[in-house]
Design a protein around this motif. Structure first.
Motif, PDB file in Angstrom:
ATOM      1  N   UNK A   1       8.413  61.978   6.044  1.00 61.04           N
ATOM      2  CA  UNK A   1       9.454  62.817   6.226  1.00 61.04           C
ATOM      3  C   UNK A   1       9.361  64.503   5.685  1.00 61.04           C
TER       4      UNK A   1
ATOM      5  N   UNK B   1       7.162  71.420   1.095  1.00 60.52           N
ATOM      6  CA  UNK B   1       5.396  71.236   1.010  1.00 60.52           C
ATOM      7  C   UNK B   1       4.761  71.030   2.485  1.00 60.52           C
ATOM      8  N   UNK B   2       5.838  70.281   3.158  1.00 60.89           N
ATOM      9  CA  UNK B   2       5.126  69.581   4.334  1.00 60.89           C
ATOM     10  C   UNK B   2       5.598  68.115   4.401  1.00 60.89           C
ATOM     11  N   UNK B   3       5.161  67.382   5.257  1.00 57.67           N
ATOM     12  CA  UNK B   3       5.566  65.906   5.585  1.00 57.67           C
ATOM     13  C   UNK B   3       4.607  64.921   4.403  1.00 57.67           C
ATOM     14  N   UNK B   4       5.549  64.162   4.025  1.00 58.10           N
ATOM     15  CA  UNK B   4       5.188  63.230   3.030  1.00 58.10           C
ATOM     16  C   UNK B   4       5.437  61.879   3.424  1.00 58.10           C
ATOM     17  N   UNK B   5       4.733  60.924   2.632  1.00 53.35           N
ATOM     18  CA  UNK B   5       4.886  59.581   3.165  1.00 53.35           C
ATOM     19  C   UNK B   5       6.139  59.059   3.179  1.00 53.35           C
TER      20      UNK B   5
END
Lengths: 253, 253
Positions: free
Chosen positions: B151, B155-159
């Protein structure tokens, strides 16, 4: 067995089972050492240091030289160094991996790494996983010590590094380079350290899909020992057979 | 849109994008409410409580009734209760999931559960994962709030939870029941709460594979809104088309 100078023994399932030594293996190792052939010990376990493994073997009555212990942590550190001299590494792992990286003089970082190296880490946090995910998505190389899905404890099977790698693969869409068995890197580093010819080396283990496959992929002889992960029936169903198969290590002449 | 009594709006990508509201959606919701149709808000996010989501929407100028907010956590709690009255649940998750389970009067346990319920948990530890792995291997039912791989954050896509589920699948060899979209459970519970006929319901979202699929699987009308996960080109390539497609919610007449 006299033709081999580098007898590479898998540990769990071949030399011991969890906290129990395998009597025939202990006797075999002592006999080989008496004949002047000091075996190598090879494990996908990246959490323990060489000295910790030496101590464990000592508890089973096995005298192992630390220089003859090869773990997926040590191989991963050597692989990182070889692949990209001077590369910075973000590590997920325990003492065994940290010590191996330090021994190779590798620069560890928590930000913008060139490489993300994943080994089993029982102190894992969401923040570590998120940082690794962001770094891999930003282009860092993705390396894993080993792909073991689960490992046995006294309570049963618990998640291994391969399961955490599956998490990271799904979160990033990237696949890692695995360093441990069935990949041949540990055997390659042993060959380099001892300057062996391949005909002088043999890989010995109970697990066809990791131990025997590592030997086959590296192009050396292999010996399968019964009583572990791969049954004789499953073994016979495989297309590529090991060079030898024995009920116990004492049956290997 | 006048024919629908239950307009079920996906949140992220449809009503807002992360911390930014989608202006046309905000206007659409206010207009619908003025006409006496109070939309439902549906999210796979299992970490937030209804009140937290209500507050977030309020910050965008949207007045949402908590009773009209449906999360995968609430649906998972209802699913557990429906599936096995009195079953004990080992939970991996955050406040949103814990509160939803408590609201259904479900008994939580850390030992020998009947059910292991996995939602995103940014306080995850190895011990929690190991306990869940052992329980599933010992026969506990395996339920997951949702299968979102990752999601977006600033900061960007994380698990996401789907990545942790992949870990658990690999460690146990078992697959979970997913409760969130694209499964239709959230829509089913809305139908039951409001006693709607299926012709009175519509599922609205930007993501074909989760939002539109949930509506199709439940057998209700669907509306795809552009500007989110699924582009118009990708949408047109799908075999089963949504009932309607609009550039923005204000274009829906």
């Amino acid at each position: 067995m006299n033709r081999y100078k580098a007898i590479c023994l898998d540990l769990d399932g071949t030399v011991y089972r969890g906290t129990e030594p395998i009597a025939e293996a202990v006797e075999f190792i002592a006999a080989a050492q008496k004949l002047g052939v000091d075996p190598y010990f090879i494990t996908n376990n990246a959490s323990m240091t060489r000295v910790q493994i030496q101590e464990k073997l000592k508890g089973f009555g096995i005298q192992a030289n630390v220089e003859r212990i090869m773990t997926s942590a040590i191989a991963a550190a050597k692989y990182c160094k070889k692949m990209a001299e001077g590369a910075s590494v973000m590590m997920i792992g325990e003492t065994g991996l940290e010590e191996a990286l330090e021994a190779e003089g590798i620069r560890l970082t928590k930000q913008n790494p060139d490489v993300v190296l994943m080994g089993i880490d029982r102190g894992i946090t969401y923040a570590k996983l998120a940082d690794a995910c962001l770094a891999i998505r930003a282009g860092a190389h993705f390396i894993a010590t080993n792909g073991d899905k689960a490992f046995p404890t006294e309570r049963g099977f618990v998640p291994g590094n391969g399961s955490f790698v599956a998490l990271m693969e799904m979160a990033t869409g990237k696949k890692p380079v695995f360093v441990g068995k069935p990949e041949p890197y540990m055997l390659e580093f042993i060959q380099q350290m001892g300057d062996y010819r391949k005909e002088e080396m043999i890989m010995v283990g109970d697990n066809y899909d990791t131990d025997i496959q590592a030997g086959i992929r590296f192009g050396i002889d292999t010996l399968h020992v019964a009583g572990g992960v791969t049954s004789k029936e499953d073994l016979l169903a495989k297309t590529e057979q090991p060079t030898y198969h024995v009920p116990t290590l004492l049956d290997w002449k």
